[in-house]
Scaffold this motif. Structure first.
Motif, PDB file in Angstrom:
ATOM      1  N   SER B  35       0.820  -1.210   0.000  1.00 10.28           N
ATOM      2  CA  SER B  35       0.000   0.000   0.000  1.00 10.28           C
ATOM      3  C   SER B  35       0.852   1.256   0.000  1.00 10.28           C
ATOM      4  O   SER B  35       0.326   2.356  -0.048  1.00 10.28           O
ATOM      5  CB  SER B  35      -0.906   0.001   1.236  1.00 10.28           C
ATOM      6  OG  SER B  35      -0.127   0.063   2.415  1.00 10.28           O
ATOM      7  N   ASP B 272      -4.571   0.532  -7.296  1.00  6.92           N
ATOM      8  CA  ASP B 272      -4.725  -0.855  -6.894  1.00  6.92           C
ATOM      9  C   ASP B 272      -5.920  -1.424  -7.657  1.00  6.92           C
ATOM     10  O   ASP B 272      -6.598  -0.688  -8.387  1.00  6.92           O
ATOM     11  CB  ASP B 272      -4.815  -0.992  -5.366  1.00  6.92           C
ATOM     12  CG  ASP B 272      -6.131  -0.509  -4.774  1.00  6.92           C
ATOM     13  OD1 ASP B 272      -7.148  -0.511  -5.488  1.00  6.92           O
ATOM     14  OD2 ASP B 272      -6.135  -0.140  -3.589  1.00  6.92           O
ATOM     15  N   PRO B 273      -6.195  -2.705  -7.545  1.00  2.00           N
ATOM     16  CA  PRO B 273      -7.235  -3.281  -8.390  1.00  2.00           C
ATOM     17  C   PRO B 273      -8.621  -2.691  -8.133  1.00  2.00           C
ATOM     18  O   PRO B 273      -9.517  -2.841  -8.970  1.00  2.00           O
ATOM     19  CB  PRO B 273      -7.191  -4.767  -8.013  1.00  2.00           C
ATOM     20  CG  PRO B 273      -5.824  -4.992  -7.520  1.00  2.00           C
ATOM     21  CD  PRO B 273      -5.447  -3.731  -6.812  1.00  2.00           C
ATOM     22  N   LEU B 274      -8.823  -2.049  -7.015  1.00  3.25           N
ATOM     23  CA  LEU B 274     -10.154  -1.564  -6.678  1.00  3.25           C
ATOM     24  C   LEU B 274     -10.336  -0.083  -6.920  1.00  3.25           C
ATOM     25  O   LEU B 274     -11.453   0.383  -7.113  1.00  3.25           O
ATOM     26  CB  LEU B 274     -10.463  -1.870  -5.207  1.00  3.25           C
ATOM     27  CG  LEU B 274     -10.371  -3.344  -4.807  1.00  3.25           C
ATOM     28  CD1 LEU B 274     -10.793  -3.535  -3.364  1.00  3.25           C
ATOM     29  CD2 LEU B 274     -11.243  -4.182  -5.714  1.00  3.25           C
ATOM     30  N   ARG B 275      -9.286   0.680  -6.877  1.00  2.00           N
ATOM     31  CA  ARG B 275      -9.438   2.122  -7.031  1.00  2.00           C
ATOM     32  C   ARG B 275      -8.064   2.768  -7.212  1.00  2.00           C
ATOM     33  O   ARG B 275      -7.031   2.138  -7.002  1.00  2.00           O
ATOM     34  CB  ARG B 275     -10.146   2.737  -5.815  1.00  2.00           C
ATOM     35  CG  ARG B 275      -9.462   2.405  -4.506  1.00  2.00           C
ATOM     36  CD  ARG B 275     -10.179   2.978  -3.310  1.00  2.00           C
ATOM     37  NE  ARG B 275      -9.813   2.274  -2.092  1.00  2.00           N
ATOM     38  CZ  ARG B 275     -10.131   2.678  -0.878  1.00  2.00           C
ATOM     39  NH1 ARG B 275     -10.830   3.786  -0.705  1.00  2.00           N
ATOM     40  NH2 ARG B 275      -9.767   1.968   0.177  1.00  2.00           N
ATOM     41  N   TYR B 277      -5.936   6.112  -5.884  1.00  2.00           N
ATOM     42  CA  TYR B 277      -5.949   7.167  -4.867  1.00  2.00           C
ATOM     43  C   TYR B 277      -4.567   7.770  -4.727  1.00  2.00           C
ATOM     44  O   TYR B 277      -3.586   7.269  -5.283  1.00  2.00           O
ATOM     45  CB  TYR B 277      -6.466   6.636  -3.520  1.00  2.00           C
ATOM     46  CG  TYR B 277      -5.791   5.402  -2.980  1.00  2.00           C
ATOM     47  CD1 TYR B 277      -4.600   5.473  -2.290  1.00  2.00           C
ATOM     48  CD2 TYR B 277      -6.382   4.144  -3.142  1.00  2.00           C
ATOM     49  CE1 TYR B 277      -4.007   4.345  -1.772  1.00  2.00           C
ATOM     50  CE2 TYR B 277      -5.791   2.998  -2.631  1.00  2.00           C
ATOM     51  CZ  TYR B 277      -4.609   3.103  -1.949  1.00  2.00           C
ATOM     52  OH  TYR B 277      -4.007   1.986  -1.442  1.00  2.00           O
ATOM     53  N   ALA B 304      -0.472   9.572   4.384  1.00  2.00           N
ATOM     54  CA  ALA B 304      -1.931   9.730   4.385  1.00  2.00           C
ATOM     55  C   ALA B 304      -2.441   9.351   3.009  1.00  2.00           C
ATOM     56  O   ALA B 304      -1.662   9.267   2.049  1.00  2.00           O
ATOM     57  CB  ALA B 304      -2.302  11.175   4.717  1.00  2.00           C
ATOM     58  N   PHE B 305      -3.745   9.108   2.902  1.00  2.00           N
ATOM     59  CA  PHE B 305      -4.306   8.784   1.590  1.00  2.00           C
ATOM     60  C   PHE B 305      -5.549   9.617   1.336  1.00  2.00           C
ATOM     61  O   PHE B 305      -6.206  10.113   2.259  1.00  2.00           O
ATOM     62  CB  PHE B 305      -4.633   7.287   1.491  1.00  2.00           C
ATOM     63  CG  PHE B 305      -6.079   6.955   1.681  1.00  2.00           C
ATOM     64  CD1 PHE B 305      -6.908   6.687   0.586  1.00  2.00           C
ATOM     65  CD2 PHE B 305      -6.644   6.923   2.945  1.00  2.00           C
ATOM     66  CE1 PHE B 305      -8.244   6.396   0.764  1.00  2.00           C
ATOM     67  CE2 PHE B 305      -7.975   6.626   3.122  1.00  2.00           C
ATOM     68  CZ  PHE B 305      -8.789   6.361   2.035  1.00  2.00           C
ATOM     69  N   GLU B 307      -8.806  10.021  -1.922  1.00  2.00           N
ATOM     70  CA  GLU B 307      -9.302   9.659  -3.248  1.00  2.00           C
ATOM     71  C   GLU B 307      -9.444  10.878  -4.145  1.00  2.00           C
ATOM     72  O   GLU B 307      -9.445  10.749  -5.366  1.00  2.00           O
ATOM     73  CB  GLU B 307     -10.633   8.917  -3.133  1.00  2.00           C
ATOM     74  CG  GLU B 307     -10.472   7.560  -2.462  1.00  2.00           C
ATOM     75  CD  GLU B 307     -11.681   6.669  -2.655  1.00  2.00           C
ATOM     76  OE1 GLU B 307     -12.226   6.608  -3.779  1.00  2.00           O
ATOM     77  OE2 GLU B 307     -12.110   6.034  -1.675  1.00  2.00           O
TER      78      GLU B 307
END
Lengths: 471, 422
Positions: B35, B272-275, B277, B304-305, B307
């Motif tokens: 991540s 990543d495979p889902l989104r 960010y 920090a993350f 979207e």
């Protein structure tokens, strides 16, 4: 500061590396001790059979055999089925189950489960009152090692129901009583061993009667035998119709490694008091492994025609009792060290939060050829195992998905194949395709762990063969 | 025939059972995703000293090197730009780095070219100081945004080779004009996504430093925005920062202070495979280090993350969590443990040691992700009172003891993170 930083760094590097370096916090000493304890595991049961079945006939019917099993697989599926067998028989076989389990579409290289399966059924013995008694035994010996368990960091994505977790020796012994021609009951035990033990030692500083710092200590280890019950019942309420019930007890292995380090009071020069009073470091590390849940199975079987057998099973598996399988431990200080270092915060690992599941299965067996020299059978089945694992949120990253099992089997019964045995010889082969549905793990905060969002899924191909001799 | 087949089948089964190879002991730990959290393993380029020496670039005794940024070229090499500060002035240097197989105590060795001046202060608004660059490689060209005039504003330049740069006449392209910035902005990081250049920068550098956001369609004309829908268009000055200090144990000079500071951001667009960010690496407690050996607050790097680039969620800090609300492993730094920056095991299996009395500052991160290798590379500005004495004056792997009295150097550290088994 320094002590805490050193411990943290050991843990982080373990997380970044391979699973073998995954014991958190207390580094190598504990890892070695844990390894010694784990190596003493000798016998277990359930997981490889839960996942892939026992014997080619049953596996070829997707394990929907609770009401019809009567060969050595009865030991696992329903001990009451032993009563259906009329003589002495011995079976042995082999299965091979290479997994292709993926995270984000990439194979994580889980270990293959494979090994020998063998068993026997003893001839029935007449007891007073017209009761018949039979016995049997079932053994599984993995071909790579006696047992394998991995100390995986709690947050590493892990296919917790497959891979190395199914590598375990299994031993089961049941007995069966046919109370009347229409009802049989059976019960038995599976053998399990817990292990615990570790070193206790004392550190002693330089004293007038000693030379230099030295330590002395002992290492102890204890194995606790555990016996987990299995029980079953088989009823023939009508011609061509059977009902079976089976209970398999929860079992798991607990490995504990306690380490006590005693430190004698520390003097410096000729200061007339202890610089560091007598102290003790108490380390406790434990790991649960080889969990199988309590399972209740109800099965039915119907001879639709003389050559066609249809079966259906439903199993209730209590996975909510599943315990955190990652190594968990605590370190506490007593005496002078407690005064010097203060309380050492020990954070527990989060619970896995698995839930109970219902597993339906259906099977069929068709005798498509028979004459004096042989009978040939074609088998098939389907089994659906919903996942008991919660959606990974980062505190745990147990990778598991709903599993569809499609099974095929081919069997032959040869009455005159070998003259050295008196009864017919069965040779069965089977194949299974386990499809793990794709599942998404979307985190509320993907930077709360090292892995973030991920997808999981894959498949396992299983192949095996079994031979049964009757005497 | 049937009999032979049967015997063969049984023999095959038994044979397989007893002869299967142990192989490479698979454990289900390969190809795991990352991540971007790390841990980042500092590489030790001076194996024979007790302390980890992660420096790939250092500075003379009377200067400081910091503010790195880098891009990965198609051939796998890196171009690095960093700031060399000396007295009141500063300039931007360019180096090229090639990764080599690791030896001795490290996973990677490096080959770094000599310093070359990429940009020197020239315009009046720069007041003799340019630095804190961020570089974007696009279509064979390079775009650089840099800090000028000691937080006076942010300028823009373009290059075809990364070494020779041409400024835009519109400089500075971003100036402090919002109330929260208190007249200072700097340390830009820029990514290009969905047709827009997106910049994060820090402001209010003399008090409660925080991180703001701006976006542009051409990299020259910028509009500042915040998470509450406000914009600087039309001359508004009420846009607020998108990230402020609130993890008191490491973003504050002292946990009891009324305000902390976060700044020097580096942003990566992570798929990543889902989104998709944004990952934001930033420095906490940029007010600097203090020799508070037992109170031990110094600057560290956090993550920090987001979207949308405006609403940010920081990695957890355990001291502000209840049990089970946060992972057992702490992510963002605290006073004693500086994740995601950490010491890793040496290649030979031994562990690096450290000094309990070394005040280590990690600041001004720059991160490049190599998705196909599941790897993040990290450069950062490191100040280590003990390490700094050693690194610049010794050739790699010199076995002699570090000289006494060497002071004043800082450097650029090198680390990487992935979840591949070692």
């Amino acid at each position: 500061m320094s002590q805490r930083r050193l411990q943290k760094r050991d843990g982080e590097s373990a997380r970044a590396g391979a699973a073998g370096r995954a014991v958190r916090g207390h580094a190598r000493g504990l890892a070695v001790a844990l390894g010694i304890a784990l190596a003493s595991a000798t016998a277990a049961r359930a997981n490889p059979f839960d996942a892939y079945g026992v014997g080619s006939r049953s596996a070829g019917m997707a394990s929907a055999v609770t009401a019809v099993v009567q060969d050595f697989g009865s030991v696992y599926y329903n001990p009451a089925g032993l009563a259906q067998n009329g003589g002495m028989e011995a079976s042995f076989g082999y299965f091979y189950a290479p997994p292709t389990l993926e995270i984000n579409g990439k194979d994580v290289n889980e270990d293959t489960t494979s090994g020998l399966v063998a068993g026997f059924v003893s001839p029935p013995m007449e007891l007073p009152g017209g009761i018949k008694m039979s016995g049997g035994g079932l053994f599984h010996l993995p071909d790579k090692r006696v047992a394998r368990t991995l100390a995986i960091p709690y947050d590493q994505p892990t296919y917790v129901l497959y891979g190395a977790r199914n590598q375990r020796t299994m031993v089961m012994f049941p007995f069966c009583f046919e109370l009347a021609p229409w009802i049989s009951v059976g019960a038995g035990i599976s053998l399990f061993v817990d292990s615990s033990g570790g070193p206790d030692f004392t550190l002693r500083e330089d004293r007038p009667d000693n030379e230099g710092l030295f330590s002395e200590g002992t290492i102890s280890a204890t194995q606790h035998g555990r016996f987990y019950p299995v029980a079953g019942m088989l009823v023939h309420p009508a011609e061509g119709f059977r009902i079976g019930f089976d209970y398999r007890s929860k079992n798991e292995a607990l490995y504990e490694v306690p380490i006590d380090v005693s430190i004698e009071a520390l003097h410096i020069f000729n200061i007339p008091f202890d610089v560091l009073p007598e102290s003790k470091i108490v380390l406790r590390q434990q790991v649960f492994s080889f969990f199988s849940p309590d399972q209740f199975t109800l099965g039915t079987a119907w001879n639709a025609t003389e050559d066609l057998l249809l079966t259906a099973d439903v199993t209730y598996a209590l996975w909510s009792a599943f315990q955190q399988p990652s190594p968990e431990g605590a370190t506490t200080y007593e005496g002078g060290l407690a005064l010097l270092l203060g309380a050492n915060p020990n954070f527990g690992l989060p619970p896995p939060d698995f839930h109970d599941i219902v597993i339906p299965a259906a099977g069929a067996e068709w005798r498509f050829h028979h004459d004096e020299s042989m009978e040939l059978f074609l088998r098939g089945g389907y089994r659906f195992r919903p996942t008991p694992a919660p959606t990974p949120k980062g505190f745990n990253n147990f990778a598991d998905t709903n599993v569809h099992v499609i099974a095929l089997g081919l069997g032959g019964r040869f009455p005159h194949l070998l003259s050295v045995v008196r009864g017919p010889i069965d040779i069965d082969v089977h194949a299974q395709y386990l499809h793990l549905e794709e599942r998404l793990a979307r985190k509320d905060n993907p930077v709360a762990d090292a892995y973030g969002d991920f997808t999981m899924g894959g498949y396992v191909l299983v192949g095996g063969a079994t031979a049964t001799l009757r005497f | 025939m049937a009999r032979a087949a049967a015997l063969g089948l049984v023999a095959l089964g038994l044979g397989c059972g007893f002869t299967a190879s142990k192989g490479n002991e698979p454990s289900g730990s390969e190809n795991l995703p990352t991540s971007g959290v790390g841990p980042f393993l500092k590489q030790d380029f001076y194996c024979n000293t007790q302390l980890v020496q992660p420096f790939i670039l250092t500075s003379p005794a009377d200067a400081q090197r910091g503010g790195p940024t880098f891009v990965r070229e198609p051939d796998g090499t890196f171009q690095i730009w960093s700031e060399l500060r000396s007295g009141d002035g500063s300039r931007i240097l360019r180096n090229q780095l090639t990764l080599l197989p690791g030896t001795q105590c490290r996973d990677f060795d490096v080959s770094v070219t000599a310093d070359e001046t990429a940009l020197d202060a020239a315009d009046a608004w720069e007041a003799g100081a340019v630095g804190a660059p961020t570089v974007l490689a696009q279509d064979g060209h390079y775009r650089m945004w840099f800090e000028g005039g000691r937080y006076a504003g942010i300028g823009y330049a373009e290059s075809n080779d990364g070494l020779h740069w041409t400024r835009r006449s519109a400089n500075p392209v971003l100036v402090p004009d919002q109330r929260w910035e208190a007249g200072t902005i700097g340390s830009p990081t820029v990514v290009f996504r969905d047709g827009l250049y997106r910049m994060w920068y820090d402001g209010n550098v003399n008090a409660a430093r925080a991180i703001g956001y701006a976006e542009s369609s051409d990299g020259v004309t910028w509009t500042k925005r915040d998470a509450f829908g406000r914009s600087s268009a039309g001359g508004h000055d009420d846009v607020v920062p998108v990230l402020t200090a609130d993890q008191t144990t490491w973003e504050f000079f002292k946990p009891t202070d009324s305000a902390g500071s976060v700044g020097a951001p580096s942003v990566v667009v992570h798929h990543d495979p889902l989104r998709t960010y944004y990952l934001l690496y930033y420095t906490g407690n940029l007010r600097g280090r203090l020799d508070t050996r037992f109170d031990d607050v110094d600057s560290s790097i956090g993550i920090a993350f987001s979207e949308n680039g405006l609403d940010w969620t920081k990695a957890p800090n355990k001291r502000e969590c209840e049990e089970f609300e946060c992972p057992a492993n702490e992510i963002n730094p605290n006073v004693a443990e500086k994740l995601p920056i950490s010491l890793g095991p040496k290649v030979d299996g031994s562990f690096n040691s450290f000094s309990a009395f070394s005040i280590v500052d990690e600041a001004e991160p720059a991160v490049v992700e190599v998705p196909e290798e599941l790897t993040f590379f990290l450069l950062w500005h490191q100040v280590d009172q003990i390490n700094a004495k050693v690194a610049p004056s010794l050739p790699p792997d010199d076995s002699s003891l570090p000289p006494d009295g060497f002071t004043g150097a800082t450097g650029i550290g090198f680390a990487f993170a992935n979840n591949l088994p070692s």
